[in-house]
Design an enzyme around this catalytic site. Sequence first.
Site, short mmCIF file in Angstrom:
data_model
loop_
_atom_site.label_atom_id
_atom_site.label_comp_id
_atom_site.label_asym_id
_atom_site.label_seq_id
_atom_site.Cartn_x
_atom_site.Cartn_y
_atom_site.Cartn_z
N GLU A 29 1.23 24.60 -36.85
CA GLU A 29 -0.23 23.70 -36.61
C GLU A 29 -1.56 24.17 -36.51
OE1 GLU A 29 -0.01 20.60 -37.16
OE2 GLU A 29 2.41 20.50 -35.54
N SER A 123 -1.57 9.52 -41.09
CA SER A 123 -1.64 8.08 -42.06
C SER A 123 -2.84 8.24 -42.95
CB SER A 123 -1.77 6.71 -41.11
OG SER A 123 -3.20 7.24 -40.27
N SER A 124 -4.05 8.94 -42.68
CA SER A 124 -5.43 8.76 -43.16
C SER A 124 -5.14 9.84 -44.71
CB SER A 124 -6.40 9.88 -42.78
OG SER A 124 -6.50 9.66 -41.46
N ASP A 166 -1.75 18.11 -45.03
CA ASP A 166 -1.14 16.05 -44.97
C ASP A 166 -1.08 16.08 -46.89
OD1 ASP A 166 -1.52 17.23 -42.30
OD2 ASP A 166 -3.26 15.92 -41.96
N TYR A 215 -11.31 20.17 -33.62
CA TYR A 215 -11.20 20.15 -35.00
C TYR A 215 -12.06 20.46 -35.46
CZ TYR A 215 -8.01 20.52 -39.06
OH TYR A 215 -7.16 20.39 -39.66
#
Length: 381
Positions: A29, A123-124, A166, A215
């Site tokens: 991560e 989801s993006s 992603d 972030y």
Amino acid sequence: MINDFRSLYGSAEGVRVFRAPGRVNIIGEHTDYNLGFVLPMALDMATYIAAAPSADGKLRIHSEDRKETREFDAAAIRDLRPEHHWTDYPIGVAHELTLAGFAVEPANLLIRSTVPDGSGLSSSAALEVSSALAMLRGRPMDPLDLARLCQRAERNFVGMPCGIMDQYISVFGREHAAVEIDCRSLGHRYVSLPDGVAFVAVNTMVKHALAGSAYRNRVAECAAAVAGIKTMFPAVESLRDVSPEQFQAAERLLDPVVARRARHIVTEDVRVNRFVGASESGGVEVMGKLMVESHRSLQHDYEVSCEELDFLVDAALTIEGVLGSRMTGGGFGGCTVSMMRPAAAHLFRQQIAQAYQGRFGIAPRIYDCNPSAGAGEQPLP
Ligand code: GLA
């Protein structure tokens, strides 16, 4: 979906349907923008876009979730600017497509998604990749270029300085396998997960406002760590290059907060590689232990967890048959992912929901994580 498209736009002539999946990251991560290693799997939850050419020069985009249609002049995509609206994702992609020399043709789009929004299940990226495929309409693009184009849309148009994970997994996902991505070489290998374990995601149902700014801070702190470590080891270009021994030697040069951020990244890269080794040899106990270590590192060193995520991890670890648990995705809410014996999954769902509801008064959503295929066109029914 075709019938809904017809009722919305009056005709379904020429319609094609494209799909791009969400993901759960099993381990690794915040390592992607440090050019390290990640191990996500694509999910069977995905974004679907039905698309057909339109005759009036417009690019029309309808989202079922938002119950909203927006329209744009297809010929003027390049002049559009971000509006801090959900359409920034597809329009950002359209923008990048035109910059890459792919004209965006007038079209009607209908978006349907089964990836829960804001849940840390990407989801993006699913929206970006499915939008790109819908706008390309079968024009070929190299899969890696597709993932990178969608990442650029998010970085340059949406304004989120994300890594490649992603978008990459949404393109390269595969059934029955997780994907280890080397975020420097941008190569990958498929990692088969041992029989006899199941992965289950639990949604905290919260997304703390801090997520975006934190972030960006972490990206900046990692850059500061590289600058500091470079004074001792000039060959270091990113935290990916730093071995645990080098980190120990250079740690005292760093601001204490920056040092903790760097320690997470350096140790997380080691954990990903150990996890992949353990997975390939069926070492499920070791895999579980590494997931918990990853979570503790994100909780204490990288500081991107939150009370709800910590609670879910701690509660999961008290449930019979659970081997490991950790937050997944950017953090500050979203989901945890837990690894367990398949026979334990039923009771896990009940017990974790009860515990979370008891503590926070919120019913968590719970998802089985089944590794699924990457993005592509869907055959019409
Ligand atoms: C978000 C970003 C990814 C990655 C993760 C954290 O999902 O989009 O690029 O950095 O957070 O691992």
